[in-house]
Enzyme design. Structure first.
Site, PDB file in Angstrom:
ATOM      1  N   HIS A  53       0.831  -1.222   0.000  1.00 38.49           N
ATOM      2  CA  HIS A  53       0.000   0.000   0.000  1.00 38.49           C
ATOM      3  C   HIS A  53       0.861   1.266   0.000  1.00 38.49           C
ATOM      4  O   HIS A  53       0.454   2.293   0.520  1.00 38.49           O
ATOM      5  CB  HIS A  53      -0.950   0.032   1.200  1.00 38.49           C
ATOM      6  CG  HIS A  53      -1.779  -1.214   1.348  1.00 38.49           C
ATOM      7  ND1 HIS A  53      -3.067  -1.316   0.894  1.00 38.49           N
ATOM      8  CD2 HIS A  53      -1.469  -2.426   1.881  1.00 38.49           C
ATOM      9  CE1 HIS A  53      -3.534  -2.528   1.159  1.00 38.49           C
ATOM     10  NE2 HIS A  53      -2.580  -3.226   1.742  1.00 38.49           N
ATOM     11  N   GLU A 105      10.688   7.534 -17.137  1.00 40.70           N
ATOM     12  CA  GLU A 105       9.296   7.974 -17.313  1.00 40.70           C
ATOM     13  C   GLU A 105       8.756   7.499 -18.658  1.00 40.70           C
ATOM     14  O   GLU A 105       7.597   7.083 -18.779  1.00 40.70           O
ATOM     15  CB  GLU A 105       9.202   9.503 -17.227  1.00 40.70           C
ATOM     16  CG  GLU A 105       9.469  10.034 -15.834  1.00 40.70           C
ATOM     17  CD  GLU A 105       9.575  11.548 -15.838  1.00 40.70           C
ATOM     18  OE1 GLU A 105       8.544  12.205 -15.690  1.00 40.70           O
ATOM     19  OE2 GLU A 105      10.692  12.066 -16.006  1.00 40.70           O
ATOM     20  N   LYS A 119      16.774  21.226 -11.630  1.00 43.66           N
ATOM     21  CA  LYS A 119      16.072  19.962 -11.914  1.00 43.66           C
ATOM     22  C   LYS A 119      16.959  18.896 -12.532  1.00 43.66           C
ATOM     23  O   LYS A 119      17.878  19.165 -13.295  1.00 43.66           O
ATOM     24  CB  LYS A 119      14.878  20.217 -12.845  1.00 43.66           C
ATOM     25  CG  LYS A 119      13.692  20.872 -12.186  1.00 43.66           C
ATOM     26  CD  LYS A 119      13.097  20.061 -11.032  1.00 43.66           C
ATOM     27  CE  LYS A 119      12.377  18.832 -11.482  1.00 43.66           C
ATOM     28  NZ  LYS A 119      11.043  19.051 -11.963  1.00 43.66           N
ATOM     29  N   SER A 138      15.576  20.910 -16.677  1.00 45.70           N
ATOM     30  CA  SER A 138      14.366  21.679 -16.964  1.00 45.70           C
ATOM     31  C   SER A 138      14.753  22.958 -17.679  1.00 45.70           C
ATOM     32  O   SER A 138      15.828  23.513 -17.438  1.00 45.70           O
ATOM     33  CB  SER A 138      13.655  21.993 -15.638  1.00 45.70           C
ATOM     34  OG  SER A 138      12.913  23.195 -15.769  1.00 45.70           O
TER      35      SER A 138
END
Ligand code: ARG
Length: 456
Positions: A155, A289, A282, A276
């Protein structure tokens, strides 16, 4: 004479071409179409439709077509509808009547089904190579982290301590099943449709066994109608890819999460990260991804393939032409996802210190309940007592690893928690059941994988 000039008056119709012309997609079947043509020409020679000299000429031209395709200088005309008509037209341009005989007893229907299965056999082999290479990386990383402690979750909440080796071993176990499925799909792909004609079987007495073996298939498909109509080999391959891509997606997500500084368990090398355009600090895990996202595309295309044949009357219908863009995309994207996943993971730096820092004493609650159960307390009662104890600790700002003096003896007189305090390493080593997180067990799993890699 163009393809169906006898029956259909040819007029250029850009919209009809846009929907009907498949050459831009199926051109990549050309090497397989050349193989299919070679085997067919040989069969026509056995039957006496072609002389030995004619067959030799056809072989020569087919070889040159393949070379020209490979060097990118095939002369394609707007009228070339698909890869099969292109090859036939090129043969006929060069050889006249001899070329015009190649389609004797054959249909584009059995040709495309045959090319597709040849493509599938190659594609499955390549995916197996990529998946095995990914397993190799996982084994190596798992071996390096065999006793690196980290919190295991259910969970998404802290559950029990595990090791990094155990976690990475789980991905290897899943991919091992994917490889078995790819190999298994390969067995059913290796059945030959050629000689099935348009639907009813060729009207010429070709030897379908010989044809199948000449093309590297295990056997001919036993029913021509089914051989023409079914696309289950493509669907099965796609489904296997969808499961595989789903595995990659899930682990990619886990690694994306871990690369967040709030976890900090790993960082990807610059080669697999981007920055970024706006935020100078970043460091984005784009490679993982995108691996995560590929599953959406693969599952979508698999759905296309499965839906194409749903309710489709037998045998061939042009609907089946839509199978190729979906199938090629599934195979390409799954292969790409595997390669990127393996390379990015291979270069990722795992941080043992961060994983250890993330361990919290509550991960040992099950261990305490287990110890009580081992001392004879019914587990449900042990669970209840530990639950109450943990709540009490929380209220006192203490933990299972900083139990206030006297509490342990008072709450758990069955145990000697002072002499044998709870401990992360012990918790991991204590899960030494087959398949458990104990390093000796993970070592066993990895050794099993090594053996399987060497023998499969
Ligand atoms: N381009 C077609 C396909 O991919 C080849 C088969 C065409 N057959 C036909 N009967 N029109 O399905």
């Amino acid at each position: 004479m163009t393809l169906y000039e006898g029956r259909i008056a040819q007029s250029s119709n850009a919209l009809m071409d846009a929907i009907n012309r498949s050459l831009p997609v199926d051109i990549r079947l050309l090497p397989y179409d050349i193989a299919t043509n070679r085997a067919w020409a040989a069969e026509l020679e056995y039957l006496g439709v072609l002389s030995g000299a004619e067959c030799a000429k056809i072989y020569g031209v087919l070889g040159r077509i393949l070379e020209r395709y490979q060097s990118g200088d095939l002369d394609v005309l707007p009228d070339d509808e698909d890869v099969h008509t292109l090859v036939e037209r090129l043969l006929t341009d060069e050889l006249g009547e001899t070329g015009a005989r190649i389609h004797t007893g054959r249909s584009r229907n059995d040709q495309v089904a045959c090319d597709l299965r040849l493509y599938l056999m190659d594609a499955l082999n390549k995916l197996v190579v990529d998946a095995r290479a990914t397993i190799r990386v996982l084994i190596d990383q798992a071996q390096a982290g065999i006793d690196w402690l980290m919190p295991g979750t259910t969970h998404m909440q802290p559950a029990q301590p595990i090791t990094l080796g155990f976690f990475l071993g789980s991905a290897a176990a899943a991919l091992q099943r994917d490889v078995e499925r790819l190999l298994d799909a390969g067995k059913r792909a290796a059945l030959c449709p050629l000689g099935s004609g348009a639907l009813a079987g060729s009207g010429f007495a070709v030897d379908r066994e010989r044809l199948a073996h000449a093309l590297g298939f295990a056997a001919p498909l036993p029913n021509a109608l089914d051989a023409i109509a079914d696309r289950d080999a493509a669907q099965e391959t796609a489904t296997v890819c969808a499961v595989l891509a789903g595995h990659l997606s899930r682990y990619a997500e886990q690694f994306v999460l871990w690369s967040n500084p709030q976890f900090g368990y790993l960082s990807f090398s610059d080669r697999w990260s981007t920055g970024s355009s706006m935020m100078p600090q970043k460091r984005n895990p784009d490679a993982m991804e995108l691996v995560r996202a590929k599953a959406a595309r693969v599952i979508g295309q698999t759905t296309t393939l499965l839906t194409l044949t749903k309710g489709l009357p037998l045998s061939y219908a042009k609907d089946l032409q839509e199978d190729k863009q979906a199938l090629f995309d599934v195979v390409d994207q799954t292969g790409l996802a595997l390669k990127v996943f393996a390379a990015a993971l291979g270069e990722a730096a795992f941080r043992r210190d961060k994983m250890e820092q993330a361990l919290t004493a509550d991960l040992l609650a099950t261990d305490l309940a287990d110890r009580l159960a081992a001392a004879g307390v019914p587990f449900r009662q042990a669970h209840g007592r530990v639950g109450t104890f943990v709540t009490r600790l929380e209220e006192a700002d203490a933990t299972l690893l900083s139990i206030p003096e006297g509490w342990a003896a008072e709450s758990f007189p069955e145990l000697d928690l002072i002499a044998r305090p709870l401990d992360y390493e012990q918790a991991v080593e204590g899960r030494a059941v087959f398949g458990g997180t104990a390093p000796e067990r993970v070592r066993e799993q990895l050794a099993g994988l090594e053996k399987w890699l060497a023998n499969s």
